[in-house]
Scaffold this motif. Structure first.
Motif, short mmCIF file in Angstrom:
data_model
loop_
_atom_site.label_atom_id
_atom_site.label_comp_id
_atom_site.label_asym_id
_atom_site.label_seq_id
_atom_site.Cartn_x
_atom_site.Cartn_y
_atom_site.Cartn_z
N UNK A 458 0.82 -1.22 0.00
CA UNK A 458 0.00 0.00 0.00
C UNK A 458 0.85 1.26 0.00
N UNK A 459 1.92 1.27 0.77
CA UNK A 459 2.68 2.52 0.92
C UNK A 459 3.33 2.97 -0.40
N UNK A 460 4.10 2.13 -1.08
CA UNK A 460 4.68 2.62 -2.34
C UNK A 460 3.63 2.90 -3.41
N UNK A 461 2.55 2.12 -3.42
CA UNK A 461 1.51 2.38 -4.41
C UNK A 461 0.86 3.73 -4.15
N UNK A 462 0.61 4.05 -2.89
CA UNK A 462 0.02 5.35 -2.57
C UNK A 462 0.95 6.49 -2.96
N UNK A 463 2.24 6.32 -2.68
CA UNK A 463 3.19 7.35 -3.07
C UNK A 463 3.19 7.56 -4.58
N UNK A 464 3.13 6.46 -5.32
CA UNK A 464 3.10 6.56 -6.78
C UNK A 464 1.79 7.17 -7.25
N UNK A 465 0.69 6.75 -6.63
CA UNK A 465 -0.61 7.33 -6.98
C UNK A 465 -0.63 8.83 -6.78
#
Length: 1013
Positions: A458-465
């Motif tokens: 979740x964390x890297x995906x949210x940063x990318x989002x």
């Protein structure tokens, strides 16, 4: 003169303001609960709290003020003079309360009532005054704590009852806090100086304090009158567990109130008599008159009845004792504490009966009066012995030399009832012995599991989002939720799991589908990110009203440059609303008009249907505008409603603006957590609402809105007998409710997910129209329900100790488990439970149509102070298997690598560690993601993604995947390559080819052979 009129006008003004404020709150809440469809729930709460407040405050004020008024009438006058003289008839008449000349100075002779000299009078009055100060501190602390706690907080625990042990704890507390000690001593001295005013003022103060404490415990009162049997008894008293969950808290609340009421009343009246006649100034108190004695007897009798109730309840509270080696009543509690509490209760009833009998059948002289005083002295000695001496002697002389033998049956009770309270008995425990025989054929057979291994956390995906999909600064992705969707797919792209037979003729073509694990994130509006100069009232409440759209990313695929792929993304700017990767995705995931008026960060109230257009979404350099046509909101078109909500929200711009229309609505409580907490404060809600896109809008089929929030709700208690409370303060929990909130309309529905829970059955009886059976939830939504993480964490935490069912093993703590650590980023942290789509070994699968793979929640365990894997717990979420727990226990005689050992091996690998060190240069850093332990067939596979991000303007990219199996570790760019590196059979090197001598060949460099291998 003028200041008196000004003071009266100020009082009237404050009273009117308070009345208007309360009226506006009540009116606005009625309109809001009518909007969400739970008006009856709100009205029952209001009536219950109102009745509690009126009854408790009224009885408290009447009892204390009437007794103080009677004491003022019976006390000695200030002009009373006491000298050594003979008692005569005039003195006898003077001691009568009907003596008509109270204000005259009289010379009194000694009387037959024992006087108190200063050396006894001063300590006695000071101790009583300090006791009042301690009572004020205790009940004031409770009231302040409740005042600062959220109004819609769930069921509050019963505060510490005002008993001798509580007084001792308060005394220890004030010793270390000088200001606290000074405050209590100051109150005590002030009472000695101004007794009449302060004792009356404190009585008036206690009325709202007691009322407020019971007011905040309205759920316990309602539960008491609507209990549901657990059909299970506890072993000490044989009571059904419903007595402890529903009835005992009510009686404890009653004791909390009555103890404070009767104790303060008795102490205040006693001080009124002791301080009358200027006793401290004269240095002597002439003694209690017969009327004063009769008054004190009656109040002492009532106080002793409450003391008897307290000791009777203390017997049942032994099931929450923490004295022994396990939670609940121990050997000392049962053999020593329980009998003494019973005796003290009976003696208190006997003393109360005598005191009340003396009150109703009063005689100035009684031959039993000395016996009563001796009895009180013996009773106080027994109280000290029961609480301190007897238990200590039994514990040290009888229990500790033979602790295991004495405590074994009570340990067994704790284990059994704790497992029962946390639903651990339903766990299907199995032995799992990894064979280490996984092959490439097994990998292909479990293709669906492999294709759903989560590579994106979740964390890297949210940063990318946030870098790629927020589009505007005022949009934000507060969270990304893991879910599974059944997607239409191309049949040619599906890899068969086994050799296929020739297809049989079908009457109708079946559209091929597959289940995919995805991360879904809602694009919500974050008004705090709007530029400061644009944060006006109009923008805040009329224009920036909602978020728009969502993203869906598969958890296991990587796009160009190591970025995530998107099934759903962007804002298309046309009728299609969002961009999908292909038509099959659009057919599988309903999109419609994905406006998010109710979400996780929508903390502002907004007005819709005004003259000002609402910002819908940006389109190029322009914006698209919208007008809300949903069912949410309360109409405020009329002037009086506008004034009502302006007063309620403390927003006077609502009255002054000219942008409102007759159809204007105000949308309040748009935060989904706040919304459901306001409706059902008696439930405990999961910390993570998750977004679902589903075609389940049965109530509003004409509106193409398909976004819903699902929140898990729990019924909890801290009153389950013998069940260990642990660190979270609860000893019973069930995941009884699924809450569904429409992200566009704001409708809220509660579905009962656990019909066997007695607590939710009680709330269903209290609010009969509030809850619906889970079978009525739309099928498209029901397929997205999942086992909640918070509930799973609580169960897994208890299981670390309470998997030990043998009392001796439990006593020795020889098989204690722990949650292992993993390296995330560069810091160690406990492994979090994670969702997988996989097939569980040795269990039956959901259905032949869906295949063996199912959506599970998994958490590994390691032994205490060791790092090898000892077990893992799996919670199932699909179909009829929803809620079933499976515990796999690994053999203790062989090594099964735990997450920490795999992390150590990864970081010790020279190639991997060197590559990570190269990435961790200035300006960038490598992030080691979640290490997943994945069961496949009879083996375990370990997968860890590695991300690379810049230290500034972070845009994490997936650069490597590490796969470990048995003694092999491979790091590759993709999961497929890593699996091939581990399971691809080794190729036998080809024989060397020697070129013919006559064939011309370029000269070989120095030191190089001409032979190629």
């Amino acid at each position: 003169m003028y200041w008196k009129w000004g003071f009266r006008l100020l009082i009237v003004f404050l009273g009117l303001w308070l009345l208007l404020d309360l009226g506006s709150r009540l009116g606005a809440e009625i309109f809001w609960f009518q909007e969400v469809g739970y008006l009856q729930v709100f009205l029952l709460r209001v009536v219950t709290r109102g009745v509690l407040w009126i009854v408790v405050a009224g009885i408290t004020a009447a009892y204390l003020l009437l007794n103080l008024a009677l004491a003022q009438r019976l006390k000695y006058p200030r002009s009373l003079k006491i000298e050594k003289a003979q008692l005569n008839s005039e003195l006898t008449n003077f001691l009568s309360p009907d003596y008509p000349r109270r204000n005259e100075t009289r010379i009194l002779a000694p009387q037959r009532f024992q006087p108190l000299k200063l050396r006894w009078l001063l300590p006695l009055t000071l101790v009583l005054s300090l006791l009042i100060g301690l009572m004020l501190a205790h009940y004031g602390q409770i009231a302040v704590l409740y005042w600062h706690s959220p109004v819609n907080q769930g069921i509050l625990p019963i505060p510490a009852l005002f008993r001798p042990e509580t007084i001792w704890q308060l005394l220890r507390q004030i010793v270390f806090q000088v200001w606290y000690l000074g405050l209590i001593v100051g109150v005590a001295i002030a009472i000695l100086i101004y007794p009449q005013f302060l004792l009356t003022a404190i009585a008036v103060l206690f009325s709202p304090i007691f009322a407020f404490i019971l007011f905040r415990h309205w759920p316990k009162v309602l539960q008491y009158f609507h209990p549901t049997l657990f059909n299970s008894t506890e072993p000490l008293f044989g009571q059904d567990i419903s007595f402890y969950v529903f009835s005992l808290p009510f009686w404890e609340l009653l004791e909390l109130w009555l103890m404070g009421l009767c104790l303060y009343g008795f102490v205040a009246v006693t001080l009124t008599y002791l301080l009358s006649g200027d006793s401290l100034s004269q240095g002597i108190f002439s003694g209690f008159s017969p009327q004063q004695q009769r008054h004190l007897y009656s109040m002492a009798g009532l106080l002793m009845l409450v003391v008897a109730l307290s000791y009777w309840l203390s017997r049942y509270e032994l099931v929450y004792s923490t004295r022994g080696v396990s939670y609940g009543a121990s050997y000392t509690d049962v053999t020593a504490q329980l009998p003494t509490y019973t005796v003290l209760c009976i003696l208190a009833v006997a003393i109360a009966t005598y005191l009340l009998w003396r009150t109703f059948f009063w005689k100035p002289q009684s031959q039993y009066r000395p016996l009563m005083f001796y009895g009180l002295g013996v009773y106080l000695i027994m109280v000290a012995a029961a609480d301190v001496v007897v238990p200590t002697v039994v514990q040290y002389l009888i229990v500790q030399p033979n602790e295991l033998q004495r405590e074994q049956p009570y340990i067994q009770r704790t284990i059994a009832l704790t497992r029962q309270a946390f639903d651990l008995e339903a766990i299907d425990a199995r032995t799992f012995n990894p064979q280490g025989r996984l092959t490439e054929a097994n990998i292909q057979k479990n293709d669906l599991t492999i294709r759903n291994i989560r590579l994106w956390d979740q964390r890297p995906l949210l940063e990318t989002n946030r870098q790629l999909q927020q589009i505007r600064p005022y949009y934000r992705f507060p969270d990304a939720d893991i879910d599974r969707y059944t997607l239409v797919t191309d049949i040619t792209s599906r890899r068969p799991a086994a050799p296929q037979k020739p297809p049989e003729p079908q009457p109708e073509p079946i559209e091929p589908t597959e289940r995919r694990q995805v991360l879904i994130a809602g694009r919500e509006l974050d008004y705090s990110a709007v530029p400061q100069e644009a944060q006006t009232w109009v923008n805040r409440h009329l224009i920036y009203t909602h978020g728009f759209g969502f993203t869906v990313s598969p958890v296991n695929t990587v796009g160009p440059g190591g970025l995530p792929e998107y099934f759903v993304k962007d804002i298309s700017g046309d009728s299609s609303a969002l961009t999908t990767s292909n038509e099959a995705i659009r057919d599988s995931i309903p999109i419609g008009q994905p406006r998010i008026y109710y979400g996780e960060i929508t903390n502002t109230y907004v007005m819709t249907g005004t003259k000002v257009r609402e910002l819908d979404y940006p389109s190029g350099s322009d914006n698209v505008y919208n007008s809300y046509d949903g069912l949410g909101g309360v109409e405020i078109g009329s002037a009086w409603r506008r004034w009502l909500f302006a007063m309620y929200l403390k927003d006077w711009q609502m009255v002054l603006t000219r942008d409102f229309l007759p159809e204007t609505k105000v949308l309040v409580r748009r935060n989904v957590k706040e919304r459901i907490q306001a409706i059902a404060p008696f439930l405990k809600f999961d910390s993570d609402p998750y977004l679902v896109a589903a075609a389940a809008n049965q109530d509003f089929p004409s509106n193409p809105s398909y976004l819903y929030w699902i929140v898990d709700a729990y019924t909890t208690s801290d009153r389950y007998p013998y069940s260990d409370t642990g660190s979270d303060g609860i000893n019973y929990i069930r995941n009884s409710i699924k809450v569904v909130i429409d992200a566009y309309h704001g409708t809220v529905k509660f579905y009962i997910a656990d019909q066997s829970d007695p607590i939710i059955a009680t709330w269903s009886a209290i609010f009969p129209n509030m809850f619906k059976p889970l079978s009525t939830m739309p099928v498209n939504l029901r397929s997205h329900t999942r086992y909640p993480v918070d509930f799973f964490k609580i169960q897994s935490e208890r299981l670390m100790t309470y998997h030990m069912t043998d009392p001796q093993v439990f006593y020795n703590r020889e098989d204690q488990w722990q949650i292992p650590n993993e390296i995330y980023g560069s810091e160690p942290r406990p492994v979090e439970p994670y969702y997988l789509i996989t097939s569980l070994p040795t269990v039956t699968f959901v259905s032949a149509a869906q295949g063996r793979e199912e959506f599970i929640l998994l958490l590994p365990y390691t032994p205490r102070q060791r790092t090898n894997l000892i077990a893992w717990l799996a919670a199932r979420s699909d179909g009829k298997n929803y809620g079933r727990l499976v515990l796999y226990v690994f053999p203790k005689e062989r090594l099964v690598y735990g997450p920490e050992q795999i992390e150590a091996r990864i970081n010790q690998d020279p190639v991997i560690s060197q590559q990570i060190s190269l990435w961790n240069r200035q300006g960038s850093r490598a992030i080691q993601g979640n290490l997943l332990v994945i069961p496949i067939e009879q083996s375990l596979l370990y997968v860890e993604p590695i991300y690379l991000e810049a230290t500034q303007n972070s845009l994490p990219t997936l650069v490597r995947v590490v796969v470990a199996y048995e003694n092999r570790i491979v790091m590759a760019q993709t999961l497929k390559q890593a699996l091939q590196g581990i399971f691809k059979p080794e190729v036998t090197p080809a024989p060397a080819i020697i070129r013919p001598f006559e064939e011309a060949a370029p000269p070989a460099p120095l030191g190089k052979s001409k032979v190629k291998s």
